[in-house]
Design a protein around this motif. Structure first.
Motif, PDB file in Angstrom:
ATOM      1  N   PRO A  62       0.819  -1.210   0.000  1.00 35.97           N
ATOM      2  CA  PRO A  62       0.000   0.000   0.000  1.00 35.97           C
ATOM      3  C   PRO A  62       0.862   1.274   0.000  1.00 35.97           C
ATOM      4  CG  PRO A  62      -0.020  -1.003   2.180  1.00 35.97           C
ATOM      5  CD  PRO A  62       0.743  -1.939   1.292  1.00 35.97           C
ATOM      6  N   ILE A  63       0.551   2.174  -0.908  1.00 37.98           N
ATOM      7  CA  ILE A  63       1.274   3.446  -1.041  1.00 37.98           C
ATOM      8  C   ILE A  63       0.248   4.576  -1.014  1.00 37.98           C
ATOM      9  CG2 ILE A  63       2.837   4.832  -2.467  1.00 37.98           C
ATOM     10  CD1 ILE A  63       4.262   2.307  -1.869  1.00 37.98           C
ATOM     11  N   PHE A  64       0.471   5.549  -0.139  1.00 38.65           N
ATOM     12  CA  PHE A  64      -0.410   6.724  -0.087  1.00 38.65           C
ATOM     13  C   PHE A  64       0.358   7.958  -0.540  1.00 38.65           C
ATOM     14  CE2 PHE A  64      -1.880  10.408   2.567  1.00 38.65           C
ATOM     15  CZ  PHE A  64      -2.981  10.698   1.774  1.00 38.65           C
ATOM     16  N   LEU A  65      -0.188   8.644  -1.525  1.00 36.51           N
ATOM     17  CA  LEU A  65       0.387   9.895  -2.023  1.00 36.51           C
ATOM     18  C   LEU A  65      -0.597  11.019  -1.745  1.00 36.51           C
ATOM     19  CD1 LEU A  65       1.583   8.638  -5.554  1.00 36.51           C
ATOM     20  CD2 LEU A  65       2.977   8.860  -3.496  1.00 36.51           C
ATOM     21  N   GLY A  66      -0.204  11.972  -0.923  1.00 33.05           N
ATOM     22  CA  GLY A  66      -1.023  13.142  -0.651  1.00 33.05           C
ATOM     23  C   GLY A  66      -0.299  14.395  -1.113  1.00 33.05           C
ATOM     24  N   THR A  67      -1.035  15.361  -1.683  1.00 35.19           N
ATOM     25  CA  THR A  67      -0.377  16.571  -2.155  1.00 35.19           C
ATOM     26  C   THR A  67      -1.374  17.730  -2.250  1.00 35.19           C
ATOM     27  OG1 THR A  67       1.237  17.390  -3.781  1.00 35.19           O
ATOM     28  CG2 THR A  67      -0.721  16.299  -4.665  1.00 35.19           C
ATOM     29  N   SER A  68      -0.833  18.915  -2.445  1.00 40.25           N
ATOM     30  CA  SER A  68      -1.648  20.108  -2.679  1.00 40.25           C
ATOM     31  C   SER A  68      -1.535  20.511  -4.146  1.00 40.25           C
ATOM     32  CB  SER A  68      -1.148  21.260  -1.796  1.00 40.25           C
ATOM     33  OG  SER A  68      -1.811  22.474  -2.127  1.00 40.25           O
ATOM     34  N   ASN A  69      -2.608  21.067  -4.687  1.00 41.28           N
ATOM     35  CA  ASN A  69      -2.563  21.628  -6.037  1.00 41.28           C
ATOM     36  C   ASN A  69      -3.107  23.054  -5.987  1.00 41.28           C
ATOM     37  OD1 ASN A  69      -2.280  21.796  -8.844  1.00 41.28           O
ATOM     38  ND2 ASN A  69      -4.414  21.214  -9.151  1.00 41.28           N
ATOM     39  N   PRO A  70      -2.295  24.061  -6.328  1.00 42.28           N
ATOM     40  CA  PRO A  70      -0.902  23.883  -6.738  1.00 42.28           C
ATOM     41  C   PRO A  70       0.031  23.730  -5.539  1.00 42.28           C
ATOM     42  CG  PRO A  70      -1.476  26.212  -6.754  1.00 42.28           C
ATOM     43  CD  PRO A  70      -2.740  25.461  -6.400  1.00 42.28           C
ATOM     44  N   ASP A  71       1.229  23.243  -5.828  1.00 42.20           N
ATOM     45  CA  ASP A  71       2.306  23.248  -4.841  1.00 42.20           C
ATOM     46  C   ASP A  71       3.522  23.875  -5.500  1.00 42.20           C
ATOM     47  OD1 ASP A  71       3.429  22.119  -2.133  1.00 42.20           O
ATOM     48  OD2 ASP A  71       4.924  21.670  -3.671  1.00 42.20           O
ATOM     49  N   ASN A 124       2.675  -2.721  -9.589  1.00 42.65           N
ATOM     50  CA  ASN A 124       1.843  -3.564  -8.739  1.00 42.65           C
ATOM     51  C   ASN A 124       1.794  -3.092  -7.290  1.00 42.65           C
ATOM     52  OD1 ASN A 124       0.064  -5.691  -8.255  1.00 42.65           O
ATOM     53  ND2 ASN A 124       1.701  -7.140  -7.807  1.00 42.65           N
ATOM     54  N   ALA A 125       1.812  -1.769  -7.090  1.00 46.78           N
ATOM     55  CA  ALA A 125       1.532  -1.222  -5.758  1.00 46.78           C
ATOM     56  C   ALA A 125       0.038  -0.920  -5.658  1.00 46.78           C
ATOM     57  CB  ALA A 125       2.341   0.052  -5.518  1.00 46.78           C
ATOM     58  N   ASP A 126      -0.466  -0.923  -4.449  1.00 51.58           N
ATOM     59  CA  ASP A 126      -1.861  -0.561  -4.177  1.00 51.58           C
ATOM     60  C   ASP A 126      -1.866   0.920  -3.804  1.00 51.58           C
ATOM     61  OD1 ASP A 126      -4.490  -0.366  -3.476  1.00 51.58           O
ATOM     62  OD2 ASP A 126      -4.346  -1.635  -1.688  1.00 51.58           O
ATOM     63  N   VAL A 127      -2.072   1.770  -4.797  1.00 53.82           N
ATOM     64  CA  VAL A 127      -1.854   3.217  -4.651  1.00 53.82           C
ATOM     65  C   VAL A 127      -3.154   3.951  -4.331  1.00 53.82           C
ATOM     66  CG1 VAL A 127      -1.027   5.310  -5.802  1.00 53.82           C
ATOM     67  CG2 VAL A 127       0.080   3.104  -6.272  1.00 53.82           C
ATOM     68  N   THR A 128      -3.070   4.831  -3.338  1.00 46.54           N
ATOM     69  CA  THR A 128      -4.145   5.785  -3.056  1.00 46.54           C
ATOM     70  C   THR A 128      -3.563   7.185  -3.190  1.00 46.54           C
ATOM     71  OG1 THR A 128      -5.182   4.268  -1.479  1.00 46.54           O
ATOM     72  CG2 THR A 128      -5.818   6.598  -1.356  1.00 46.54           C
ATOM     73  N   GLU A 129      -4.170   8.009  -4.029  1.00 44.06           N
ATOM     74  CA  GLU A 129      -3.686   9.386  -4.169  1.00 44.06           C
ATOM     75  C   GLU A 129      -4.790  10.346  -3.753  1.00 44.06           C
ATOM     76  OE1 GLU A 129      -3.531  10.189  -8.724  1.00 44.06           O
ATOM     77  OE2 GLU A 129      -3.465   8.038  -8.416  1.00 44.06           O
ATOM     78  N   LYS A 130      -4.382  11.437  -3.130  1.00 45.22           N
ATOM     79  CA  LYS A 130      -5.356  12.438  -2.673  1.00 45.22           C
ATOM     80  C   LYS A 130      -4.764  13.813  -2.924  1.00 45.22           C
ATOM     81  CE  LYS A 130      -9.098  13.709  -0.423  1.00 45.22           C
ATOM     82  NZ  LYS A 130     -10.370  13.180  -0.027  1.00 45.22           N
ATOM     83  N   VAL A 131      -5.492  14.634  -3.681  1.00 49.00           N
ATOM     84  CA  VAL A 131      -5.037  15.979  -4.021  1.00 49.00           C
ATOM     85  C   VAL A 131      -5.942  16.990  -3.323  1.00 49.00           C
ATOM     86  CG1 VAL A 131      -4.625  17.626  -5.876  1.00 49.00           C
ATOM     87  CG2 VAL A 131      -4.156  15.192  -6.249  1.00 49.00           C
ATOM     88  N   TYR A 132      -5.341  17.874  -2.553  1.00 49.87           N
ATOM     89  CA  TYR A 132      -6.071  18.925  -1.832  1.00 49.87           C
ATOM     90  C   TYR A 132      -5.868  20.243  -2.570  1.00 49.87           C
ATOM     91  CZ  TYR A 132      -6.155  15.378   1.785  1.00 49.87           C
ATOM     92  OH  TYR A 132      -6.345  14.205   2.460  1.00 49.87           O
ATOM     93  N   GLN A 133      -6.935  20.916  -2.884  1.00 54.11           N
ATOM     94  CA  GLN A 133      -6.846  22.165  -3.635  1.00 54.11           C
ATOM     95  C   GLN A 133      -6.373  23.305  -2.722  1.00 54.11           C
ATOM     96  OE1 GLN A 133      -7.097  22.290  -6.960  1.00 54.11           O
ATOM     97  NE2 GLN A 133      -7.455  20.080  -6.847  1.00 54.11           N
ATOM     98  N   ASN A 134      -5.288  23.957  -3.139  1.00 56.09           N
ATOM     99  CA  ASN A 134      -4.779  25.165  -2.465  1.00 56.09           C
ATOM    100  C   ASN A 134      -4.515  24.949  -0.972  1.00 56.09           C
ATOM    101  OD1 ASN A 134      -5.025  26.967  -4.816  1.00 56.09           O
ATOM    102  ND2 ASN A 134      -7.221  26.601  -4.560  1.00 56.09           N
ATOM    103  N   PHE A 135      -4.035  23.767  -0.626  1.00 58.17           N
ATOM    104  CA  PHE A 135      -3.802  23.516   0.797  1.00 58.17           C
ATOM    105  C   PHE A 135      -2.476  24.099   1.271  1.00 58.17           C
ATOM    106  CE2 PHE A 135      -2.362  21.248   4.534  1.00 58.17           C
ATOM    107  CZ  PHE A 135      -3.459  21.451   5.361  1.00 58.17           C
ATOM    108  N   GLY A 136      -1.493  24.150   0.392  1.00 56.88           N
ATOM    109  CA  GLY A 136      -0.184  24.660   0.803  1.00 56.88           C
ATOM    110  C   GLY A 136       0.799  23.530   1.068  1.00 56.88           C
ATOM    111  N   HIS A 137       2.040  23.941   1.332  1.00 53.82           N
ATOM    112  CA  HIS A 137       3.145  22.986   1.439  1.00 53.82           C
ATOM    113  C   HIS A 137       3.262  22.497   2.878  1.00 53.82           C
ATOM    114  CE1 HIS A 137       6.673  21.169  -0.436  1.00 53.82           C
ATOM    115  NE2 HIS A 137       7.329  21.431   0.673  1.00 53.82           N
ATOM    116  N   SER A 138       2.330  21.646   3.280  1.00 55.25           N
ATOM    117  CA  SER A 138       2.340  21.138   4.653  1.00 55.25           C
ATOM    118  C   SER A 138       1.539  19.835   4.714  1.00 55.25           C
ATOM    119  CB  SER A 138       1.751  22.180   5.617  1.00 55.25           C
ATOM    120  OG  SER A 138       0.429  22.506   5.234  1.00 55.25           O
TER     121      SER A 138
END
Length: 206
Positions: free
Chosen positions: A149-158, A177-191
């Motif tokens: 399991p791999i979790f990728l979280g990020t802000s857009n933009p960053d 073959n990773a079990d990927v979950t990605e989550k993009v937060y709008q305008n959250f900032g670099h944190s």
């Protein structure tokens, strides 16, 4: 021109733990900073290890600069993560019980290491990061994550990490073959936000 191997530890002693979490700090951060985040993660029974970047930075330029501009620091940084993993394995902890957490430059470094060394790990959470290089060199990335399991979280933009690179990284890990979950937060900032911590706990540290 190389990192000095300096691994800070917390949590359970390695020789007593069944699981280990390797935490990788960002540019200008420290091993102690990233270790302090562990109090919010479900890792009470884990050995915690955090390598310290020499001079507080894993490589000098942006992670999407041409790779040669970040050498030899980048290769040394990847080797530092590799040696940290070897230290854990030497204590009898199997790769499937080794976990990773990284933020920003540390997330990029950790993802680059994992993509070059894909196998069944416990899981990984990467907050605001992607694989490294001006162009992605897919030939560098080999192996099979066997549904790690791999979790990728990020802000857009960053400001540092384009969301396109996060998506491209997610696709590469899915291909491997990773079990990927990605989550993009709008305008959250670099944190790091609370939901990312909760998702890391529910997806990775379970």
């Amino acid at each position: 021109m190389a990192h000095i191997l300096d691994i800070k530890t917390a949590g359970k002693p390695l020789n007593e733990a069944e699981k280990a979490l390797i935490m990788v700090h960002g540019r200008g951060g420290s091993a102690q900073d990233i270790l302090s985040l562990s109090q919010y993660l479900n890792v009470e029974d884990y050995a915690l290890l955090a390598p310290q970047a020499t001079n507080g930075s894993w490589y000098p330029y942006s992670f999407i600069a041409p790779v040669e501009q970040n050498e030899p620091w980048l290769s040394s940084a990847v080797e530092t993560i590799s040696k940290t993993v070897e230290k854990v394995v030497a204590e009898g902890i199997k790769p499937e019980n080794i976990y990773f957490f990284g933020f920003s430059q540390g997330a990029c470094l950790k993802l680059e290491f994992l993509a070059r060394n894909a196998q069944k790990f416990g899981g990984a959470a990467a907050i605001i990061g992607g694989v490294i290089g001006e162009k992605i060199n897919r030939e560098n990335y080999k192996g099979d994550f066997a549904q790690t399991p791999i979790f990728l979280g990020t802000s857009n933009p960053d400001f540092h990490v384009p969301v396109e690179r996060v998506y491209a990284t997610a696709n590469i890990f899915k291909e491997m073959n990773a079990d990927v979950t990605e989550k993009v937060y709008q305008n959250f900032g670099h944190s790091i936000n609370q939901e990312e911590i909760e998702l890391a706990n529910s997806l990775i540290f379970v």
